[in-house]
Design a protein around this motif. Sequence first.
Motif, PDB file in Angstrom:
ATOM      1  N   PRO A  43       0.743  -1.290   0.005  1.00 20.44           N
ATOM      2  CA  PRO A  43       0.013   0.042   0.092  1.00 20.44           C
ATOM      3  C   PRO A  43       0.949   1.247  -0.080  1.00 20.44           C
ATOM      4  O   PRO A  43       0.629   2.349  -0.388  1.00 20.44           O
ATOM      5  CB  PRO A  43      -0.955  -0.043   1.195  1.00 20.44           C
ATOM      6  CG  PRO A  43      -0.124  -0.962   2.024  1.00 20.44           C
ATOM      7  CD  PRO A  43       0.515  -2.157   1.383  1.00 20.44           C
ATOM      8  N   GLU A  44       2.106   1.073   0.586  1.00 21.58           N
ATOM      9  CA  GLU A  44       2.922   2.463   0.582  1.00 21.58           C
ATOM     10  C   GLU A  44       3.365   2.930  -1.076  1.00 21.58           C
ATOM     11  O   GLU A  44       3.669   3.862  -0.967  1.00 21.58           O
ATOM     12  CB  GLU A  44       4.486   2.121   1.295  1.00 21.58           C
ATOM     13  CG  GLU A  44       3.965   1.586   2.740  1.00 21.58           C
ATOM     14  CD  GLU A  44       3.571   0.532   3.231  1.00 21.58           C
ATOM     15  OE1 GLU A  44       3.274  -0.304   2.414  1.00 21.58           O
ATOM     16  OE2 GLU A  44       3.386   0.440   4.507  1.00 21.58           O
ATOM     17  N   VAL A  45       3.169   1.955  -1.813  1.00 18.10           N
ATOM     18  CA  VAL A  45       3.521   2.408  -3.223  1.00 18.10           C
ATOM     19  C   VAL A  45       2.252   2.550  -3.975  1.00 18.10           C
ATOM     20  O   VAL A  45       2.080   3.557  -4.718  1.00 18.10           O
ATOM     21  CB  VAL A  45       4.423   1.124  -3.907  1.00 18.10           C
ATOM     22  CG1 VAL A  45       4.664   1.833  -5.411  1.00 18.10           C
ATOM     23  CG2 VAL A  45       5.607   1.158  -3.069  1.00 18.10           C
ATOM     24  N   PHE A  46       1.075   1.569  -3.568  1.00 18.20           N
ATOM     25  CA  PHE A  46       0.073   1.501  -4.552  1.00 18.20           C
ATOM     26  C   PHE A  46      -1.230   2.055  -3.997  1.00 18.20           C
ATOM     27  O   PHE A  46      -2.298   2.310  -4.764  1.00 18.20           O
ATOM     28  CB  PHE A  46      -0.388   0.270  -5.056  1.00 18.20           C
ATOM     29  CG  PHE A  46       0.771  -0.343  -6.047  1.00 18.20           C
ATOM     30  CD1 PHE A  46       0.714  -0.315  -7.378  1.00 18.20           C
ATOM     31  CD2 PHE A  46       1.808  -0.925  -5.668  1.00 18.20           C
ATOM     32  CE1 PHE A  46       1.413  -0.760  -8.253  1.00 18.20           C
ATOM     33  CE2 PHE A  46       2.912  -1.670  -6.545  1.00 18.20           C
ATOM     34  CZ  PHE A  46       2.527  -1.245  -7.860  1.00 18.20           C
ATOM     35  N   ASP A  47      -1.391   2.469  -2.706  1.00 17.07           N
ATOM     36  CA  ASP A  47      -2.705   3.195  -2.352  1.00 17.07           C
ATOM     37  C   ASP A  47      -2.504   4.668  -2.478  1.00 17.07           C
ATOM     38  O   ASP A  47      -1.643   5.389  -2.241  1.00 17.07           O
ATOM     39  CB  ASP A  47      -2.561   3.074  -0.803  1.00 17.07           C
ATOM     40  CG  ASP A  47      -3.892   3.221  -0.138  1.00 17.07           C
ATOM     41  OD1 ASP A  47      -4.717   3.687  -1.035  1.00 17.07           O
ATOM     42  OD2 ASP A  47      -4.078   3.745   1.051  1.00 17.07           O
ATOM     43  N   LEU A  48      -3.766   4.917  -3.092  1.00 20.01           N
ATOM     44  CA  LEU A  48      -3.698   6.378  -3.493  1.00 20.01           C
ATOM     45  C   LEU A  48      -4.494   7.292  -2.832  1.00 20.01           C
ATOM     46  O   LEU A  48      -5.139   8.262  -3.253  1.00 20.01           O
ATOM     47  CB  LEU A  48      -4.194   6.745  -5.021  1.00 20.01           C
ATOM     48  CG  LEU A  48      -3.205   5.848  -5.981  1.00 20.01           C
ATOM     49  CD1 LEU A  48      -3.741   6.020  -7.648  1.00 20.01           C
ATOM     50  CD2 LEU A  48      -1.775   6.223  -5.885  1.00 20.01           C
ATOM     51  N   THR A  49      -5.022   6.750  -1.644  1.00 20.56           N
ATOM     52  CA  THR A  49      -5.720   7.683  -0.488  1.00 20.56           C
ATOM     53  C   THR A  49      -5.250   8.380   0.496  1.00 20.56           C
ATOM     54  O   THR A  49      -5.807   9.298   1.171  1.00 20.56           O
ATOM     55  CB  THR A  49      -7.139   6.624  -0.092  1.00 20.56           C
ATOM     56  OG1 THR A  49      -6.228   5.494   0.638  1.00 20.56           O
ATOM     57  CG2 THR A  49      -7.972   6.055  -0.988  1.00 20.56           C
ATOM     58  N   GLY A  50      -3.926   8.024   0.779  1.00 19.53           N
ATOM     59  CA  GLY A  50      -3.223   8.611   1.851  1.00 19.53           C
ATOM     60  C   GLY A  50      -2.845  10.259   1.517  1.00 19.53           C
ATOM     61  O   GLY A  50      -2.967  10.706   0.638  1.00 19.53           O
ATOM     62  N   ALA A  51      -2.077  10.401   2.539  1.00 21.49           N
ATOM     63  CA  ALA A  51      -1.312  11.972   2.231  1.00 21.49           C
ATOM     64  C   ALA A  51      -0.366  11.827   1.223  1.00 21.49           C
ATOM     65  O   ALA A  51      -0.246  12.977   0.601  1.00 21.49           O
ATOM     66  CB  ALA A  51      -0.786  12.540   3.718  1.00 21.49           C
ATOM     67  N   ASP A  52       0.334  10.726   0.887  1.00 25.31           N
ATOM     68  CA  ASP A  52       1.241  10.837  -0.168  1.00 25.31           C
ATOM     69  C   ASP A  52       0.788  10.492  -1.359  1.00 25.31           C
ATOM     70  O   ASP A  52       1.502   9.775  -2.178  1.00 25.31           O
ATOM     71  CB  ASP A  52       2.032   9.586   0.398  1.00 25.31           C
ATOM     72  CG  ASP A  52       3.113  10.342   1.533  1.00 25.31           C
ATOM     73  OD1 ASP A  52       3.115  11.423   1.634  1.00 25.31           O
ATOM     74  OD2 ASP A  52       3.631   9.146   2.251  1.00 25.31           O
ATOM     75  N   ALA A  53      -0.467  10.576  -1.548  1.00 24.02           N
ATOM     76  CA  ALA A  53      -1.457  10.194  -2.798  1.00 24.02           C
ATOM     77  C   ALA A  53      -0.547  10.754  -4.083  1.00 24.02           C
ATOM     78  O   ALA A  53      -0.350  10.167  -5.169  1.00 24.02           O
ATOM     79  CB  ALA A  53      -2.560  10.552  -2.946  1.00 24.02           C
ATOM     80  N   PHE A  54      -0.277  11.758  -4.107  1.00 23.71           N
ATOM     81  CA  PHE A  54       0.319  12.547  -5.084  1.00 23.71           C
ATOM     82  C   PHE A  54       1.820  12.155  -5.493  1.00 23.71           C
ATOM     83  O   PHE A  54       2.134  11.744  -6.664  1.00 23.71           O
ATOM     84  CB  PHE A  54       0.452  14.001  -5.212  1.00 23.71           C
ATOM     85  CG  PHE A  54       0.979  14.763  -6.468  1.00 23.71           C
ATOM     86  CD1 PHE A  54       0.209  14.963  -7.502  1.00 23.71           C
ATOM     87  CD2 PHE A  54       2.318  15.310  -6.417  1.00 23.71           C
ATOM     88  CE1 PHE A  54       0.702  15.637  -8.863  1.00 23.71           C
ATOM     89  CE2 PHE A  54       2.787  15.660  -7.593  1.00 23.71           C
ATOM     90  CZ  PHE A  54       2.113  15.823  -8.767  1.00 23.71           C
ATOM     91  N   LYS A  55       2.614  11.719  -4.565  1.00 29.91           N
ATOM     92  CA  LYS A  55       3.923  11.149  -4.570  1.00 29.91           C
ATOM     93  C   LYS A  55       3.684   9.553  -5.154  1.00 29.91           C
ATOM     94  O   LYS A  55       4.535   9.479  -6.230  1.00 29.91           O
ATOM     95  CB  LYS A  55       4.501  11.000  -3.369  1.00 29.91           C
ATOM     96  CG  LYS A  55       5.963  10.416  -3.308  1.00 29.91           C
ATOM     97  CD  LYS A  55       6.230  10.303  -1.822  1.00 29.91           C
ATOM     98  CE  LYS A  55       7.560   9.233  -1.677  1.00 29.91           C
ATOM     99  NZ  LYS A  55       8.195   9.240  -0.352  1.00 29.91           N
ATOM    100  N   SER A  56       2.703   8.736  -4.651  1.00 30.19           N
ATOM    101  CA  SER A  56       2.668   7.718  -5.334  1.00 30.19           C
ATOM    102  C   SER A  56       2.337   7.645  -6.865  1.00 30.19           C
ATOM    103  O   SER A  56       2.480   6.966  -7.487  1.00 30.19           O
ATOM    104  CB  SER A  56       1.353   6.927  -4.593  1.00 30.19           C
ATOM    105  OG  SER A  56       1.820   6.563  -3.148  1.00 30.19           O
TER     106      SER A  56
END
Lengths: 137, 186
Positions: free
Chosen positions: B112-125
């Motif tokens: 999820p650290e790479v593929f989850d697009l819901t967190g605060a880092d969504a843009f980075k991911s």
Amino acid sequence: MKYLKFLLVGIFFGIIMVKSEAVSWYRIFEMFRFESFHMYGIIGSAVILGVIIVALIKKSGMHSIEGNAITFNPKDKTWPRYIIGGTFFGLGWALAGACPGPMYVLLGSGVFSILLVIAGSLIGTYVYGLLRDKLPH
Amino acid sequence: MEAILEPWPWYVAGPLIALTMFLLLWFGKEFGMSANLRTMCSAVGAGKKVKFFDFDWKSQTWNLVIVLGAIIGGYIAVTYLSNPIDIDLNPNTVATLESYGWDNVGKSLVPPEVFDLTGADAFKSMAILVIAGFLVGFGARYAGGCTSGHAISGISNLQLPSLVAVIGFFIGGLIMTFFIIPLIFG
């Protein structure tokens, strides 16, 4: 109907990719860190059997289902494209944790953000087509 | 049935991949999973502007059908043929990822650290995924093949260029794994 066999091969391939965990980002990371034999075993055993299969096809002169002799296209004997292109590919493979086959398999497995990887790879393919004549091959 | 639900060992998966390659040869085709990207570019009209995509893409429809099959296969495998995912990773691999602050390493197919697009880092991911895909697509066409086309099909046909391409795959993969991923996530 003539496409059914390809659909079935695709389904078969997709199931193998998931069940062997070859679609897993973690497995690719582990492979590049040389911390597991798993991926090397998969690719290595496929290649060893593949060498035998290709040699037997050539030796037997086996024909395809359509009745033509099975032929193999030799790769061009130039080197820059393989080492440079290969390095680009490897950077992406390790970062995405997926190569082109697993990208599609992951989409089916419910990893919808892989669509961004697929979109990126279409852009990358297009940009290669644009720059092709300017790149060393 | 339980053996099917468990993860398949390498000595089952590898020969089945070789069988996949054989089936495609028997069908008069070649095993390569990246050529379809060129076909898709051509199918949406890229051939009008760029010569590389100006070919009879409909002759490659079989390859797009395989893509559709691979998507369906992925769905079938996780929906009907899998126990809850718990990948038996090397503890050193797990420890390295935990040192990046990652949780539940190996409890899903992808982190999820790479593929989850819901967190605060969504843009980075999102940026990481698009860039990674770009490198895969650009590199595969530049090298004239990917893992299936070079590492499996090419080497099975004893093609030295394919071996060189695989060496390239590893140069790139090792640089990413040992130098760039720790910079991005570490």
